[in-house]
Enzyme design. Structure first.
Site, PDB file in Angstrom:
ATOM      1  N   ILE A  98       0.942  -1.253   0.043  1.00 25.52           N
ATOM      2  CA  ILE A  98       0.007   0.066  -0.230  1.00 25.52           C
ATOM      3  C   ILE A  98       0.855   1.250  -0.099  1.00 25.52           C
ATOM      4  O   ILE A  98       1.919   1.134   0.377  1.00 25.52           O
ATOM      5  CB  ILE A  98      -0.907  -0.139   1.093  1.00 25.52           C
ATOM      6  CG1 ILE A  98      -0.120  -0.097   2.389  1.00 25.52           C
ATOM      7  CG2 ILE A  98      -2.064  -1.214   1.262  1.00 25.52           C
ATOM      8  CD1 ILE A  98      -1.174  -0.023   3.882  1.00 25.52           C
ATOM      9  N   SER A  99       0.067   2.337  -0.590  1.00 29.11           N
ATOM     10  CA  SER A  99       1.231   3.556  -0.827  1.00 29.11           C
ATOM     11  C   SER A  99       0.934   4.733   0.442  1.00 29.11           C
ATOM     12  O   SER A  99       2.197   5.110   0.703  1.00 29.11           O
ATOM     13  CB  SER A  99       0.625   4.338  -2.093  1.00 29.11           C
ATOM     14  OG  SER A  99       0.721   3.452  -3.170  1.00 29.11           O
ATOM     15  N   THR A 100       0.037   4.545   0.871  1.00 33.68           N
ATOM     16  CA  THR A 100       0.099   5.614   2.285  1.00 33.68           C
ATOM     17  C   THR A 100      -0.700   4.993   3.410  1.00 33.68           C
ATOM     18  O   THR A 100      -0.911   3.854   3.558  1.00 33.68           O
ATOM     19  CB  THR A 100      -1.329   6.607   1.780  1.00 33.68           C
ATOM     20  OG1 THR A 100      -2.655   5.987   1.840  1.00 33.68           O
ATOM     21  CG2 THR A 100      -1.179   7.397   0.659  1.00 33.68           C
TER      22      THR A 100
END
Length: 196
Positions: A10-12
């Protein structure tokens, strides 16, 4: 016996990997919790720059399977994805992508899919080279200089040339302009053989 691993990225920080885990479980893959690798890192980072993915690579052995929900989990662009899948295939690891119907990217169908991805990667690379080249041509046409700024401006180069003609030593001129002897010698050479 082959082991099954999952890679969830996941990015955030406000996102969780829960949806990816559920999707993998819904597809029928039973994965031990210690074989699910989760990573919080930007999708723009190449797989070689992802610590979690590198730890996963160190654990994978020939015959293992790797499950990802989407192809972009395997790289930041088509070239990176292709390289990652090739690296895993060479190691004897089967790669399943759920977004592509759970296809094994090392199977004949998966290999065909990877050939399409390779073509896209090559196209991306060619476009990047073309854009870079045209950008350089455009910048040069606009008078943009590349590299470090010159140590001596044109006026200083003329003064250097006058000092050399009057017999001042190269070392003394270099000290006067607070630069190296080599810079003075290059300025002298350019002034003696101007651009044609």
């Amino acid at each position: 016996m082959s082991r099954i691993f999952a890679y969830c990225r996941i990015s955030t920080l406000d996102q969780t990997t829960e949806n990816q885990r559920r999707e993998i479980e819904s597809a029928g893959f039973k994965i031990k919790p210690q074989q699910i690798i989760e990573e919080h890192i930007s999708g723009s980072a190449a797989t070689s720059e992802r610590p979690g993915f590198n730890r996963l690579l160190a654990r994978l052995k020939c015959g293992d399977q790797l499950i990802v929900t989407k192809l972009d989990r395997l790289g930041c662009n088509a070239m990176d994805i292709r390289k990652t899948v090739e690296q895993l295939t060479e190691t004897g690891i089967r790669v399943h992508c759920l977004a592509l119907g759970g296809i094994d990217l090392t199977s004949p169908t998966g290999k065909m899919m990877m050939q399409v991805i390779s073509a896209v990667a090559e196209f991306e690379r060619d476009l990047l080279l073309e854009r870079t080249h045209s950008g350089i041509v455009r910048a040069r046409g606009a008078g943009k200089r590349f590299g470090r700024p010159p140590v001596l401006n044109e006026e200083q180069k003329q003064v250097v040339f006058e000092r050399i003609k009057s017999g001042v030593s190269i070392s003394a001129i270099a000290r006067e302009f607070k630069t190296s002897r080599q810079t003075i010698l290059r300025a002298k050479a350019k002034l003696q053989t101007p651009d044609i």
